[in-house]
Design an enzyme around this catalytic site. Structure first.
Site, PDB file in Angstrom:
ATOM      1  N   HIS A 148      12.728 -34.192  -4.555  1.00 26.20           N
ATOM      2  CA  HIS A 148      12.820 -35.656  -4.458  1.00 26.20           C
ATOM      3  C   HIS A 148      13.795 -36.149  -5.521  1.00 26.20           C
ATOM      4  O   HIS A 148      14.090 -35.454  -6.491  1.00 26.20           O
ATOM      5  CB  HIS A 148      11.457 -36.347  -4.591  1.00 26.20           C
ATOM      6  CG  HIS A 148      10.690 -36.006  -5.831  1.00 26.20           C
ATOM      7  ND1 HIS A 148      10.857 -36.649  -7.030  1.00 26.20           N
ATOM      8  CD2 HIS A 148       9.733 -35.071  -6.057  1.00 26.20           C
ATOM      9  CE1 HIS A 148      10.035 -36.148  -7.934  1.00 26.20           C
ATOM     10  NE2 HIS A 148       9.345 -35.188  -7.377  1.00 26.20           N
TER      11      HIS A 148
ATOM     12  N   HIS B  26      14.063 -30.171 -17.645  1.00 24.73           N
ATOM     13  CA  HIS B  26      13.448 -31.402 -18.161  1.00 24.73           C
ATOM     14  C   HIS B  26      13.532 -31.450 -19.681  1.00 24.73           C
ATOM     15  O   HIS B  26      13.895 -32.477 -20.268  1.00 24.73           O
ATOM     16  CB  HIS B  26      11.986 -31.481 -17.727  1.00 24.73           C
ATOM     17  CG  HIS B  26      11.782 -32.007 -16.340  1.00 24.73           C
ATOM     18  ND1 HIS B  26      12.482 -33.090 -15.833  1.00 24.73           N
ATOM     19  CD2 HIS B  26      10.926 -31.616 -15.353  1.00 24.73           C
ATOM     20  CE1 HIS B  26      12.070 -33.333 -14.594  1.00 24.73           C
ATOM     21  NE2 HIS B  26      11.140 -32.452 -14.274  1.00 24.73           N
TER      22      HIS B  26
ATOM     23  N   ASN C 185       5.107 -42.670 -17.596  1.00 26.59           N
ATOM     24  CA  ASN C 185       3.847 -43.387 -17.836  1.00 26.59           C
ATOM     25  C   ASN C 185       3.936 -44.056 -19.210  1.00 26.59           C
ATOM     26  O   ASN C 185       3.615 -43.470 -20.239  1.00 26.59           O
ATOM     27  CB  ASN C 185       2.656 -42.425 -17.769  1.00 26.59           C
ATOM     28  CG  ASN C 185       1.329 -43.163 -17.674  1.00 26.59           C
ATOM     29  OD1 ASN C 185       1.044 -44.046 -18.470  1.00 26.59           O
ATOM     30  ND2 ASN C 185       0.529 -42.799 -16.682  1.00 26.59           N
TER      31      ASN C 185
ATOM     32  N   ALA D 237      15.891 -50.762 -14.304  1.00 24.16           N
ATOM     33  CA  ALA D 237      17.032 -51.658 -14.448  1.00 24.16           C
ATOM     34  C   ALA D 237      17.045 -52.145 -15.892  1.00 24.16           C
ATOM     35  O   ALA D 237      16.060 -52.694 -16.379  1.00 24.16           O
ATOM     36  CB  ALA D 237      16.908 -52.834 -13.497  1.00 24.16           C
TER      37      ALA D 237
END
Length: 603
Positions: free
Chosen positions: A26, A143, A321, A430
């Protein structure tokens, strides 16, 4: 999708170029690095307008090459963010271990593996039209690299957490200089990311897209279901965890994460997607969020105890998170934290490129990721041409001061402003380039934007962008602290909550973005103009899109969103648009956003 070719290929190239690619799971993306400096990075969804697109990122790669003026044969190294054979072995083992329940997983998974994923190197070569070797980086190492190698820290602990990579679902290690070492990992099927995905799906939200809806809903609830969650997951003092697999289905199903025993434990079936949210769902969100925070805080505390380091770098989807991030910083013992703004799979492209460049090729670490604006930008002529094609009347402001003064005045008057400036952001936030801006002092502004612009749930919060030098006056955070990526959620000071109610969430917190003139000059000066007018150095900032669509990329994308929603004013570059053709059909906009979002819950 054919061969990428660029007519403006340079006759002579200077530097070593590394292209990182993430795709087929994804959030496909590409990133290009030259001699340790980031040149460009972007997600494919922004170009093809398919949110969370997972196919090959042709347009993103083409953009990165164009930004550098390269053809593909001028790229020195190409890296992919996973090791497909290792991942395939995990799928085979998992299928065999849960047979025959995994029969349909086998049937559905094998065609794409046998035709594409298992031969990813040849697939990439074919898509790019090159015979260059393809290099592979472990998922969680990519990552880790995406955070540590661009953090500016010489030495740091690194913590990564997501659904699953090859085998690892969570990992921690240490970065020193150019080197990264993974010390420990948690392996599939035990995963804090998949636990949060199960909560997301159970609440009727879309997995790998709407996890922040759970975070937004959580403050409205109570910790009523903590005992049930402790039955679902065993959390150790070091933050390691084991899922009680009798409640889960992700180890044998491609369409469900939890099973009927989960629903029986919590006393209700999965919430249908568009059913009303009740107190029960608020309490599930609150309880589940608390468990995830507990896992991440314990894990960070353990890593700090083991390493004794002051700095922590975080990546992987769970790194988005924000509430858990704030607690990790404040409760684990670390003094500083850097969170990769594209923490999910898209950031794997960036991490792979930097790992090849810094850790494998040993180029010096000279790049620090101070901002996330690494996508396309557009000239005034391109903006003017897009406005003309749509027949929109506009005002041109040759002086920036006049543009910012007028825009600040419109925001202060209660207008919702579409703000389109400079290079597009990389990652899901954004940050002042492709943003919707509004007055944080208006207590109704959250309701207005959710209903007439974003077409989304009323409980969803909005973020405050503010001048960094004033952040500690409004938030309970240290003076001078950086929070440039909107990934930390400190409390709003009690005396300021009534001043900025539109960006103060139900629990008195705000997902703050600190803005500096050095990093984002025009956005900083706009907020400063708003402060001069109102006395408040804060604007409400949310992403320039509607539910179900990616953030806008091009002037045409921005115009389409402007004319089809309740956005009052559009500011692109030096151009300001006040009027749109005809009336906005809010019901049509809402139907479109729901249709765009209507995909299977578990992907």
């Amino acid at each position: 999708m054919g061969t990428l070719s660029l007519p403006w290929r340079k006759e002579r190239k200077i530097g070593v170029y590394v292209l990182g690619i993430s795709c087929y799971y994804h959030d496909s993306a590409a990133a290009l690095v030259c001699d340790g400096q980031l040149v460009a990075a972007a997600e494919e969804e922004r170009f093809n307008r398919q949110k969370h697109y997972n196919g090959f990122p042709s347009a993103a790669i083409n953009y990165c090459l164009a930004q550098a003026g390269l053809a593909i044969d001028q790229v020195d190294y190409i890296g992919f963010y996973e090791k497909p054979l290792v991942k395939f072995s995990r799928i085979i083992e998992t299928v065999l271990a849960s047979w025959p329940r995994s029969y349909w997983t086998w049937i559905r998974s094998m065609p794409v593996w046998l035709t594409t994923k298992l031969h990813i190197g040849r697939t990439i070569q074919k898509e790019l039209g090159t015979d260059k070797d393809i290099y592979y980086c472990q998922h969680h190492l990519a990552h880790a690299a995406s955070a540590f190698l661009v953090s500016g820290f010489d030495e740091a602990a690194v913590l990564t957490a997501d659904g699953v990579g090859e085998w690892a679902t969570t990992a921690w290690g240490v970065g020193r200089g150019n080197d990264l070492y993974i010390e420990k990992e948690i392996r599939f099927p035990h995963s804090v990311g998949l636990l949060f995905s199960a909560i997301t799906a159970y609440l009727g939200f879309r997995v790998n897209d709407a996890e922040w809806k759970v975070m937004g809903l959580a403050p409205y609830g109570r910790p009523t279901y903590l005992d049930q969650f402790r039955e679902v997951v065993d959390v150790r003092e070091d933050g390691s965890l084991r899922l009680n697999m009798k409640y889960f289905a992700h180890h044998y199903s491609v369409s469900r994460i939890f099973n009927r025993r989960w629903e029986a434990l919590f006393g209700r079936p999965q919430r249908p997607r568009h059913a009303e949210l009740e107190e029960f769902h608020q309490d599930i969100a609150h309880s589940g969020q608390k468990i995830v925070e507990e896992i991440m805080v314990k894990m960070a505390r353990h890593v700090h105890q083991r390493t004794g380091l002051d700095n922590l770098c975080v990546a992987g989807g769970v790194g988005l998170n924000c509430v858990a991030n704030w607690r990790m910083l404040n409760e684990s013992g670390f003094k500083n934290i850097f969170i990769q703004p594209a923490a999910g799979d898209s950031g794997g492209a960036l991490g792979t490129a930097f790992y090849l460049c810094n850790s494998v090729l040993k180029h010096p670490r000279t790049f620090v990721m101070k901002h996330a604006c690494w996508g396309p930008q557009f000239t005034g002529a391109e903006i003017e041409a897009a406005l003309a094609r749509r027949g929109l009347s506009y005002e041109y402001f040759p002086r920036e001061e006049d543009l910012l003064t007028e825009t600040a005045r419109l925001i202060a008057e209660g207008k919702v402003v579409g703000w389109f400036q400079g290079r597009m952001e990389f990652g899901p936030r954004a940050l002042g380039s492709r943003s919707l801006l509004a007055d944080p002092r208006n207590p109704r502004m959250k309701e207005i934007i959710n209903a007439k612009v974003k077409f989304r749930e009323a409980f969803r919060p909005f973020a405050p962008s503010m001048l960094k030098e004033h952040a500690a006056e409004y938030f309970e955070m240290p003076v001078g602290m950086d929070a440039p990526f909107m990934l930390l959620v400190p409390p709003v000071r009690p005396e300021k909550r009534g001043i900025i109610p539109a960006v103060t969430h139900q629990d008195g917190t705000g997902r703050v973005q600190t803005v500096t003139e050095e990093v984002n000059g025009r956005y900083y000066r706009l907020i400063k103009a708003f402060a001069a007018l109102t006395g408040v150095p804060v604007v409400l900032n949310t992403s320039f899109n509607v539910r179900g669509e990616p953030i806008v990329c091009t002037p045409q994308d921005a115009i389409n969103t402007f004319v089809n929603t309740g956005i009052d004013v559009l500011v692109m570059g030096d151009y300001l648009v006040r009027e749109k053709p005809g009336q906005v059909d809010f019901e049509a906009g809402l139907r479109r956003s729901i249709a765009l979002e209507s995909v299977p819950l578990t992907g």
